[in-house]
Design a protein around this motif. Structure first.
Motif, PDB file in Angstrom:
ATOM      1  N   TRP A 146       0.819  -1.205   0.000  1.00 24.77           N
ATOM      2  CA  TRP A 146       0.000   0.000   0.000  1.00 24.77           C
ATOM      3  C   TRP A 146       0.855   1.258   0.000  1.00 24.77           C
ATOM      4  CZ3 TRP A 146      -3.711  -2.462   4.063  1.00 24.77           C
ATOM      5  CH2 TRP A 146      -4.715  -3.187   3.384  1.00 24.77           C
ATOM      6  N   ARG A 147       2.023   1.216   0.638  1.00 23.20           N
ATOM      7  CA  ARG A 147       2.941   2.359   0.577  1.00 23.20           C
ATOM      8  C   ARG A 147       3.352   2.629  -0.864  1.00 23.20           C
ATOM      9  NH1 ARG A 147       5.961   0.503   5.249  1.00 23.20           N
ATOM     10  NH2 ARG A 147       7.544  -0.261   3.804  1.00 23.20           N
ATOM     11  N   ASP A 148       3.529   1.551  -1.640  1.00 17.19           N
ATOM     12  CA  ASP A 148       3.925   1.717  -3.034  1.00 17.19           C
ATOM     13  C   ASP A 148       2.834   2.442  -3.828  1.00 17.19           C
ATOM     14  OD1 ASP A 148       6.049   0.955  -5.030  1.00 17.19           O
ATOM     15  OD2 ASP A 148       4.308   0.067  -6.010  1.00 17.19           O
ATOM     16  N   LEU A 149       1.583   2.154  -3.527  1.00 13.68           N
ATOM     17  CA  LEU A 149       0.495   2.888  -4.177  1.00 13.68           C
ATOM     18  C   LEU A 149       0.530   4.358  -3.793  1.00 13.68           C
ATOM     19  CD1 LEU A 149      -2.616   0.517  -3.880  1.00 13.68           C
ATOM     20  CD2 LEU A 149      -0.927   0.662  -5.713  1.00 13.68           C
ATOM     21  N   ALA A 150       0.767   4.617  -2.510  1.00 14.92           N
ATOM     22  CA  ALA A 150       0.825   6.007  -2.054  1.00 14.92           C
ATOM     23  C   ALA A 150       1.961   6.753  -2.737  1.00 14.92           C
ATOM     24  CB  ALA A 150       1.002   6.041  -0.531  1.00 14.92           C
ATOM     25  N   ARG A 151       3.095   6.084  -2.907  1.00 18.57           N
ATOM     26  CA  ARG A 151       4.240   6.703  -3.584  1.00 18.57           C
ATOM     27  C   ARG A 151       3.888   7.036  -5.030  1.00 18.57           C
ATOM     28  NH1 ARG A 151       7.392   2.884  -2.848  1.00 18.57           N
ATOM     29  NH2 ARG A 151       8.340   3.630  -0.915  1.00 18.57           N
ATOM     30  N   GLN A 161       5.886  11.119  -3.729  1.00 20.44           N
ATOM     31  CA  GLN A 161       6.636  11.556  -2.564  1.00 20.44           C
ATOM     32  C   GLN A 161       7.046  10.329  -1.770  1.00 20.44           C
ATOM     33  OE1 GLN A 161       3.813  13.865  -0.319  1.00 20.44           O
ATOM     34  NE2 GLN A 161       2.828  12.081   0.546  1.00 20.44           N
ATOM     35  N   GLU A 162       7.907  10.528  -0.786  1.00 18.70           N
ATOM     36  CA  GLU A 162       8.305   9.408   0.054  1.00 18.70           C
ATOM     37  C   GLU A 162       7.079   8.906   0.803  1.00 18.70           C
ATOM     38  OE1 GLU A 162      11.385   8.333   3.692  1.00 18.70           O
ATOM     39  OE2 GLU A 162      11.386  10.315   2.782  1.00 18.70           O
ATOM     40  N   ALA A 163       6.790   7.616   0.628  1.00 20.38           N
ATOM     41  CA  ALA A 163       5.583   7.043   1.231  1.00 20.38           C
ATOM     42  C   ALA A 163       5.963   6.252   2.473  1.00 20.38           C
ATOM     43  CB  ALA A 163       4.871   6.144   0.235  1.00 20.38           C
ATOM     44  N   ASN A 164       5.357   6.574   3.595  1.00 19.56           N
ATOM     45  CA  ASN A 164       5.606   5.852   4.839  1.00 19.56           C
ATOM     46  C   ASN A 164       4.336   5.143   5.272  1.00 19.56           C
ATOM     47  OD1 ASN A 164       3.959   7.875   5.881  1.00 19.56           O
ATOM     48  ND2 ASN A 164       5.728   9.171   6.349  1.00 19.56           N
ATOM     49  N   GLU A 165       4.363   4.574   6.448  1.00 17.97           N
ATOM     50  CA  GLU A 165       3.205   3.811   6.902  1.00 17.97           C
ATOM     51  C   GLU A 165       1.978   4.689   7.023  1.00 17.97           C
ATOM     52  OE1 GLU A 165       1.970   0.659  10.405  1.00 17.97           O
ATOM     53  OE2 GLU A 165       4.060   1.279  10.124  1.00 17.97           O
ATOM     54  N   ASP A 166       2.159   5.945   7.425  1.00 25.71           N
ATOM     55  CA  ASP A 166       1.017   6.850   7.541  1.00 25.71           C
ATOM     56  C   ASP A 166       0.373   7.089   6.184  1.00 25.71           C
ATOM     57  OD1 ASP A 166       1.399   7.064  10.234  1.00 25.71           O
ATOM     58  OD2 ASP A 166       2.607   8.897  10.102  1.00 25.71           O
ATOM     59  N   ALA A 167       1.204   7.177   5.125  1.00 20.46           N
ATOM     60  CA  ALA A 167       0.672   7.423   3.785  1.00 20.46           C
ATOM     61  C   ALA A 167      -0.157   6.248   3.291  1.00 20.46           C
ATOM     62  CB  ALA A 167       1.810   7.707   2.813  1.00 20.46           C
ATOM     63  N   ALA A 168       0.074   5.063   3.831  1.00 19.10           N
ATOM     64  CA  ALA A 168      -0.689   3.880   3.431  1.00 19.10           C
ATOM     65  C   ALA A 168      -1.989   3.743   4.203  1.00 19.10           C
ATOM     66  CB  ALA A 168       0.167   2.629   3.637  1.00 19.10           C
ATOM     67  N   ASP A 169      -2.206   4.619   5.199  1.00 19.68           N
ATOM     68  CA  ASP A 169      -3.395   4.477   6.037  1.00 19.68           C
ATOM     69  C   ASP A 169      -4.688   4.599   5.245  1.00 19.68           C
ATOM     70  OD1 ASP A 169      -2.168   3.913   8.381  1.00 19.68           O
ATOM     71  OD2 ASP A 169      -2.225   5.959   9.174  1.00 19.68           O
TER      72      ASP A 169
END
Length: 355
Positions: A106-111, A116-124
Motif C-alpha cells: 500500500w505504501r507503493d500505491l501512495a508513492r 513523494q516518500e511514502a511511509n506507513e502513515d501514507a498507506a493508512d
C-alpha cells in the motif's frame, strides 16, 4: 431491505475474515490455503465445494483464480486498486521481497499517487479503503459466486481449474494482433518453442511476462531466451505448480495505441517424452490471430493429431474420429499447424495427438 442469501451461499462474514488472513504479510498463496496458514483460511477452503477428485492444491489454485476474477470485476477503481495490491496483482509488479508486507504494497500505491516518500502513515488511506469498503464488498461478491460454483456437485469450479502452469492473471493493458509459435521435437521429446508476437498497447506497458512450461516435466530447468526487441529482466521466478516465468522488457515503454513486435524461445531442457499436448493460454486481453505449429521428428510422427479450443484444460481429451473437422493432417516430414482466430483471455488453444 438486505437481500437474503441464496441456498448454499457461504457466509460473507467468514469469507471476509478469510480474505483478511490471505492478504497479510506476503499475501495469498496456494501453500497458505493448503496448510491453513493465516486467519480464516480453513473457512474459505471449506466454502468451496470443488469436485471430490481434486487435490487440495487444485482446489486452492481454483479459489485464488476465482478471487482474482472477482477483483477484476470491482467497479470502484479505488477499491479495485487497493485490493489488487493486497493480493499482489499484477504479480510482476509486487514480485520482489520488499513487497512481502501488506503495508509495503500500500505504501507503493501512495508513492505512485503522491510522487513523494511514502511511509506507513501514507498507506493508512488504503488500509481504510480495504477495511471499510473493499474487503466487505469483495466478500459479498465471492459469497454469491461461490454459491453459483458449488451448484451441480461443484461442476462450475472447473472453469477455474488449472492443470498446467498456473499463473494469476496479470491483465497487462495489451492484446495480440498476431501470435505464432513453433514447437520442435527430437524423437518424442520436446526440445524448444519459438514465439513471435505482434502486440497492441491499450495503455502504457513496457514488458511481457513469458511463461515456460514442459508438458511432462513441470520441474524441468526451462530457459526463456529473448530473440528480438526484448531482453530478460532479472531472474526467473518459479510458479506454484511448476514451470518458470521470466519478464521480457521491451526496448521502451509503449504508448497507448502503439504496435510492437518481439520474439523469444523457450528451451525445455528435459529428457522426458513430451505428454501429447501443446497449448497456449491467452494472457493478453485477447489474441486476434494465433498460429500453433509443431515440427515433429520425421521418425516419430503422431498417428492422429487434432486442434482444441477449451476453457478448461481437462476438456478435449477424447480422440476425435477419422474425418472429424478438428483432425489435422501431419506432413510426412512431421510438420503440422492450425490457425485460431478471435482468441479470448483465459482460454487455451493448441494441438493434441496420439503417438
Amino acid at each position: 431491505m438486505d437481500s437474503q442469501p441464496v441456498a448454499g451461499e457461504p457466509s460473507a462474514e467468514l469469507l471476509e475474515a478469510a480474505l483478511r488472513g490471505l492478504v497479510k504479510d506476503s499475501g495469498p498463496s496456494v501453500r497458505k490455503l493448503v496448510q491453513n496458514e493465516g486467519e480464516g483460511t480453513r473457512a474459505i477452503m471449506a466454502a468451496a465445494s470443488t469436485p471430490s477428485t481434486w487435490s487440495e492444491e487444485e482446489k486452492a489454485t481454483a479459489i485464488l483464480a476465482t478471487i482474482a476474477a472477482a477483483i477484476e470485476e470491482l467497479r470502484n477503481p479505488r477499491w479495485k486498486r487497493t485490493t489488487q495490491a493486497a493480493f499482489r496483482i499484477p504479480a510482476q509488479r509486487f514480485r520482489a521481497a520488499e513487497f512481502d508486507s501488506l503495508t509495503a504494497r500500500w505504501r507503493d500505491l501512495a508513492r505512485e499517487d503522491d510522487e513523494q516518500e511514502a511511509n506507513e502513515d501514507a498507506a493508512d488511506r488504503y488500509r481504510g479503503y480495504w477495511r471499510n469498503s473493499a474487503a466487505p464488498n469483495l466478500a459479498r461478491a465471492l459469497a454469491v459466486r461461490f454459491a453459483e460454483l458449488n451448484a451441480n456437485n461443484g461442476e462450475g469450479w472447473r472453469t477455474y481449474r488449472r492443470d498446467e502452469s498456473s499463473y494469476a492473471p496479470t491483465m497487462l493493458p495489451l492484446s495480440f494482433e498476431r501470435s505464432e509459435m513453433l514447437y520442435q521435437f527430437e524423437g518424442r521429446r520436446g526440445v524448444k518453442s519459438t514465439n513471435c508476437r505482434w502486440l497492441f498497447a491499450h495503455g502504457p506497458v513496457e514488458y511481457y511476462e513469458a511463461v515456460g512450461w514442459y508438458y511432462s516435466d513441470p520441474d524441468a530447468n526451462v530457459e526463456i531466451i529473448p530473440r528480438a526487441n526484448c531482453e530478460l529482466d532479472g531472474d526467473y521466478a518459479t510458479l506454484p505448480q511448476g514451470g518458470r516465468t521470466g519478464r521480457l522488457r521491451f526496448s521502451h515503454k509503449l504508448k497507448v495505441g502503439e504496435r510492437y513486435y518481439f520474439s523469444y524461445e523457450t528451451h525445455f531442457n528435459s529428457e522426458k517424452e513430451c505428454r501429447p499436448t501443446i497449448l497456449n493460454e491467452v494472457r493478453g486481453l485477447r489474441t486476434d490471430v494465433m498460429i500453433v505449429r509443431a515440427q515433429f521428428d520425421a521418425q516419430a510422427v503422431p498417428q492422429r493429431c487434432w486442434y482444441f479450443d477449451v476453457s478448461v484444460q481437462s476438456q478435449g481429451w477424447q480422440v476425435p474420429p477419422a474425418g472429424a473437422s478438428e483432425v489435422l493432417e501431419v506432413a510426412s516430414n512431421g510438420y503440422v499447424d492450425h490457425e485460431f482466430r478471435n482468441c479470448q483471455h483465459g482460454r487455451k488453444y493448441g494441438l493434441r495427438w496420439t503417438w
